[in-house]
Design a protein around this motif. Sequence first.
Motif, mmCIF file in Angstrom:
data_model
loop_
_atom_site.group_PDB
_atom_site.id
_atom_site.type_symbol
_atom_site.label_atom_id
_atom_site.label_comp_id
_atom_site.label_asym_id
_atom_site.label_seq_id
_atom_site.Cartn_x
_atom_site.Cartn_y
_atom_site.Cartn_z
ATOM 1 N N VAL A 148 0.848 -1.195 0.000
ATOM 2 C CA VAL A 148 0.000 0.000 0.000
ATOM 3 C C VAL A 148 0.885 1.246 0.000
ATOM 4 O O VAL A 148 1.784 1.380 0.823
ATOM 5 N N TRP A 149 0.587 2.136 -0.935
ATOM 6 C CA TRP A 149 1.248 3.447 -0.982
ATOM 7 C C TRP A 149 0.303 4.491 -0.416
ATOM 8 O O TRP A 149 -0.900 4.452 -0.676
ATOM 9 N N SER A 150 0.868 5.445 0.319
ATOM 10 C CA SER A 150 0.044 6.467 0.964
ATOM 11 C C SER A 150 0.677 7.831 0.756
ATOM 12 O O SER A 150 1.899 7.992 0.889
ATOM 13 N N VAL A 151 -0.165 8.819 0.450
ATOM 14 C CA VAL A 151 0.362 10.172 0.261
ATOM 15 C C VAL A 151 -0.730 11.175 0.634
ATOM 16 O O VAL A 151 -1.897 10.987 0.278
ATOM 17 N N PRO A 152 -0.362 12.221 1.382
ATOM 18 C CA PRO A 152 -1.337 13.284 1.625
ATOM 19 C C PRO A 152 -1.601 14.003 0.298
ATOM 20 O O PRO A 152 -0.665 14.428 -0.372
ATOM 21 N N LEU A 153 -2.861 14.107 -0.052
ATOM 22 C CA LEU A 153 -3.191 14.673 -1.367
ATOM 23 C C LEU A 153 -4.343 15.661 -1.240
ATOM 24 O O LEU A 153 -5.356 15.374 -0.598
ATOM 25 N N THR A 154 -4.156 16.814 -1.850
ATOM 26 C CA THR A 154 -5.239 17.782 -1.965
ATOM 27 C C THR A 154 -5.439 18.102 -3.434
ATOM 28 O O THR A 154 -4.492 18.480 -4.120
ATOM 29 N N LEU A 155 -6.641 17.909 -3.911
ATOM 30 C CA LEU A 155 -6.976 18.383 -5.249
ATOM 31 C C LEU A 155 -7.586 19.772 -5.060
ATOM 32 O O LEU A 155 -8.654 19.908 -4.469
#
Length: 354
Positions: A148-155
């Motif tokens: 599992v890859w995880s990244v804080p993301l904001t569109l």
Amino acid sequence: MNGATKVGAYVLGLAVVFGGALGVGKAVGPVGDTAAGTSPGAGTSHGAGHDSANPAKTGGTGETAQAGRAAEVPGGLQVSAAGYTLMPRTDVVEPGESVDFRFSVIGPDGRPVTRFTPQHEKKLHFIVVRRDLTGFQHLHPEQKGDGVWSVPLTLPAAGEYRAFADFAPEGASGMTLGMDLSAPGDYRPEPLAAPVRTATVDGYTVALAGDLAPGRTSRLTLSVSKGGKPVTDLEPYLGAYGHLVALRDGDLAYLHVHPDGEPGDGRTAAGPGITFFTEVPSAGAYRLFLDFKHGGTVRTAEFTATAGGVAVPATESAPAEEENTPAGEESPSDGASEAPEGPETSHNSDDHSH
Ligand SMILES: [Cu+2]
């Protein structure tokens, strides 16, 4: 090859994706026909033969065949290629909200891939951009275990986005897979910015020299200055003084290009110029995103550039037709759809700030 070897090896991964003809500092075979005819449905009949230009990536014959198929399509256009599939936990993200975005790369055995070969100091590079080529982000997710890859993301705003994962599974070629993400809401795409030779970001000016050429390697130099003075103390970022991503207008085909030379190789200056060798697969417009680091901060300079003498943007040509169409309704048999280089006709020359 010497110092260019690492870059060349990296680019070789792209070569697989771009038809086996992309190279750095070596002869390059013709790719124009391949690239122009490359679409997911264009057939694979002439794919395997091009692998002769790509000596490195071998495994069993099965893997070679997979590479041959991948060679038909530029990077980033497929969510699944060569047996690997990008699998997001969700593909809808509310605009303006920071989320813990998670995804996996599913391998040929149907299980999440857990072992990756680092490329430029990271096991996976994650690029997100809205479909209108705005809102570029270059992120580096973390591995959370179990593939599992995880990244804080904001569109940042509503719209349709494309996310690219650029990685090399252990024992396999580098590849870039792409997936769609949606940020629900009222989406008003921005027109593609006009081609420019300079871009500004945070008080820095970046000048672009050189021209993209479809189907062959071209040299681009991006020179960084600040306050009118050349910046000569660029800082290494992920093992290079600059990272360049090129996205093709119209379908967001993806090219990750690395510079000629690297910090500490005894021949590469820390600015102001950063030189890249790149090959784009077709004529048309591209958006270039240069990441560079100075003063401890990574910034991105953006350019629109064209390849193959394509006149972009064409406010004067296609829009003239549109203006003859009442009430902005497009006729289904609009002649523009027949033009082979149609994509650029939808842009106007309005610049927009970044
Ligand atoms: Cu990266």
